[in-house]
Design an enzyme around this catalytic site. Sequence first.
Site, PDB file in Angstrom:
ATOM      1  N   TYR A  93      -9.326   3.034 136.620  1.00  0.00           N
ATOM      2  CA  TYR A  93     -10.613   3.162 135.796  1.00  0.00           C
ATOM      3  C   TYR A  93     -10.484   3.364 134.403  1.00  0.00           C
ATOM      4  O   TYR A  93     -10.859   2.668 133.442  1.00  0.00           O
ATOM      5  CB  TYR A  93     -11.645   3.630 136.639  1.00  0.00           C
ATOM      6  N   SER A 139     -16.720   3.308 128.624  1.00  0.00           N
ATOM      7  CA  SER A 139     -17.348   4.422 129.179  1.00  0.00           C
ATOM      8  C   SER A 139     -16.811   5.631 128.467  1.00  0.00           C
ATOM      9  O   SER A 139     -15.836   5.359 127.534  1.00  0.00           O
ATOM     10  CB  SER A 139     -16.501   4.614 130.724  1.00  0.00           C
TER      11      SER A 139
HETATM   12  P1  NAD Z   1     -23.312  -1.780 138.939  1.00  0.00           P
HETATM   13  O1  NAD Z   1     -22.140  -1.471 140.072  1.00  0.00           O
HETATM   14  O2  NAD Z   1     -24.742  -1.357 139.399  1.00  0.00           O
HETATM   15  O3  NAD Z   1     -23.325  -3.058 138.173  1.00  0.00           O
HETATM   16  C1  NAD Z   1     -21.836  -3.631 137.974  1.00  0.00           C
HETATM   17  C2  NAD Z   1     -22.110  -5.211 137.972  1.00  0.00           C
HETATM   18  O4  NAD Z   1     -20.844  -5.818 137.884  1.00  0.00           O
HETATM   19  C3  NAD Z   1     -22.549  -5.376 139.602  1.00  0.00           C
HETATM   20  O5  NAD Z   1     -23.842  -6.435 139.484  1.00  0.00           O
HETATM   21  C4  NAD Z   1     -21.336  -6.117 140.104  1.00  0.00           C
HETATM   22  O6  NAD Z   1     -21.641  -7.021 141.087  1.00  0.00           O
HETATM   23  C5  NAD Z   1     -20.766  -6.862 139.083  1.00  0.00           C
HETATM   24  N1  NAD Z   1     -19.368  -7.342 139.289  1.00  0.00           N
HETATM   25  C6  NAD Z   1     -18.351  -6.318 139.835  1.00  0.00           C
HETATM   26  N2  NAD Z   1     -17.273  -7.060 139.765  1.00  0.00           N
HETATM   27  C7  NAD Z   1     -17.715  -8.450 139.597  1.00  0.00           C
HETATM   28  C8  NAD Z   1     -16.686  -9.414 139.178  1.00  0.00           C
HETATM   29  N3  NAD Z   1     -15.556  -9.534 139.678  1.00  0.00           N
HETATM   30  N4  NAD Z   1     -17.386 -10.509 138.505  1.00  0.00           N
HETATM   31  C9  NAD Z   1     -18.557 -10.647 138.300  1.00  0.00           C
HETATM   32  N5  NAD Z   1     -19.406  -9.426 138.298  1.00  0.00           N
HETATM   33  C10 NAD Z   1     -18.977  -8.450 139.079  1.00  0.00           C
HETATM   34  O7  NAD Z   1     -22.894  -0.505 138.056  1.00  0.00           O
HETATM   35  P2  NAD Z   1     -23.255  -0.281 136.452  1.00  0.00           P
HETATM   36  O8  NAD Z   1     -23.355   1.275 136.219  1.00  0.00           O
HETATM   37  O9  NAD Z   1     -24.566  -0.940 136.078  1.00  0.00           O
HETATM   38  O10 NAD Z   1     -22.005  -0.653 135.866  1.00  0.00           O
HETATM   39  C11 NAD Z   1     -22.058  -1.592 134.362  1.00  0.00           C
HETATM   40  C12 NAD Z   1     -20.818  -1.391 133.742  1.00  0.00           C
HETATM   41  O11 NAD Z   1     -21.169   0.063 133.026  1.00  0.00           O
HETATM   42  C13 NAD Z   1     -19.465  -1.181 134.080  1.00  0.00           C
HETATM   43  O12 NAD Z   1     -18.548  -1.848 133.486  1.00  0.00           O
HETATM   44  C14 NAD Z   1     -19.273   0.258 134.465  1.00  0.00           C
HETATM   45  O13 NAD Z   1     -18.024   0.564 134.513  1.00  0.00           O
HETATM   46  C15 NAD Z   1     -19.835   0.952 133.376  1.00  0.00           C
HETATM   47  N6  NAD Z   1     -20.164   2.347 133.403  1.00  0.00           N
HETATM   48  C16 NAD Z   1     -21.210   2.804 134.374  1.00  0.00           C
HETATM   49  C17 NAD Z   1     -21.213   4.106 134.313  1.00  0.00           C
HETATM   50  C18 NAD Z   1     -22.244   4.718 135.280  1.00  0.00           C
HETATM   51  O14 NAD Z   1     -22.382   5.902 135.327  1.00  0.00           O
HETATM   52  N7  NAD Z   1     -22.925   4.115 136.071  1.00  0.00           N
HETATM   53  C19 NAD Z   1     -20.798   5.019 133.232  1.00  0.00           C
HETATM   54  C20 NAD Z   1     -19.789   4.414 132.354  1.00  0.00           C
HETATM   55  C21 NAD Z   1     -19.706   3.083 132.430  1.00  0.00           C
END
Ligand code: NAD
Length: 285
Positions: A167, A154
Amino acid sequence: MGLLDGKVALITGGARGQGRAHAVTSAREGADVILVDITEPVETAPYRTATADDMAETVELVEKQGRRALAVTGDVRSQADMDSAVERGLAEFGKIDILIANAGIWGLKPFWEMDERTWNEMIDINLSGVYRSARAVVPHMMERQTGSIVITSSVNGLEPGVGYAHYVASKHGVIGLMRNLALELAPYGIRANAICPGAIDTPMTDHQGAYDLFAGHEGGTREDREQGGYSFHALKGCGFLSPQVIADTALYLNSDLAATVTGVAIPVDAGHMLLTGTNPNPVKS
Ligand code: NAD
């Protein structure tokens, strides 16, 4: 011809959000995919994580690209789950070329108010979960002397953020882990890199806590979040970004185009990291 023709990719958190974009993009470029996700909610996350319906939808979208998808219900908090996902993937497809360690949660709490369970769950999923995913797949990649690992960090892997120390710590942690994987696995022809997304439009950022954060006060709305996205990024026209921009970067990293790229953390943040900060709430005395 696709950029990933004949490859197999294992994607954690593959049921929705960025994980779904990774799955569909990898499939479009010729890869079969193994999707690992949970179906039960994560207790300390302030929003619902993925459901079985989300996973079914992603499988369908991959199949529409003419590729195969193996859906595995599994939790990155369990080494046994991750080992079993790899085993099932190998039984189905015979090899794994790519790991996209994408699963993660997010939450808001000042660190001095955070209970230890909330801290531990974040680290267990966002940091140790990446370790377990790599631990499960790497022996196979070492045997084949090839592989690409992409870890989702991130911009909070590069800078702090008020109200989510757990986080930030986890996302800084995975960059350190990625660098060590890159160094230790280079002699085996395995590359490891990280992506540092800015503000991405997924369910993780589509709930009241995220609205309040981007509004700067409680009672924020989705509209506040939309406006906040433009302030978060520098580049013209960039509010909340599509998950596709992250999938496109992973596609590059996992393809032969990046055959000599390893150990890097790439911000995909529409210039967010360029912005100089001002103190929104200065304390004068
Ligand atoms: P999201 O919540 O849609 O996707 C995250 C996925 O991880 C979900 O499908 C969830 O069920 C799964 N997950 C959570 N805990 C889990 C576990 N214990 N075992 C298996 N799967 C698990 O959100 P996203 O934005 O698609 O997130 C994807 C990645 O991107 C994450 O690592 C998040 O921290 C990172 N991220 C997101 C953003 C943002 O703005 N959305 C920004 C920077 C980084």
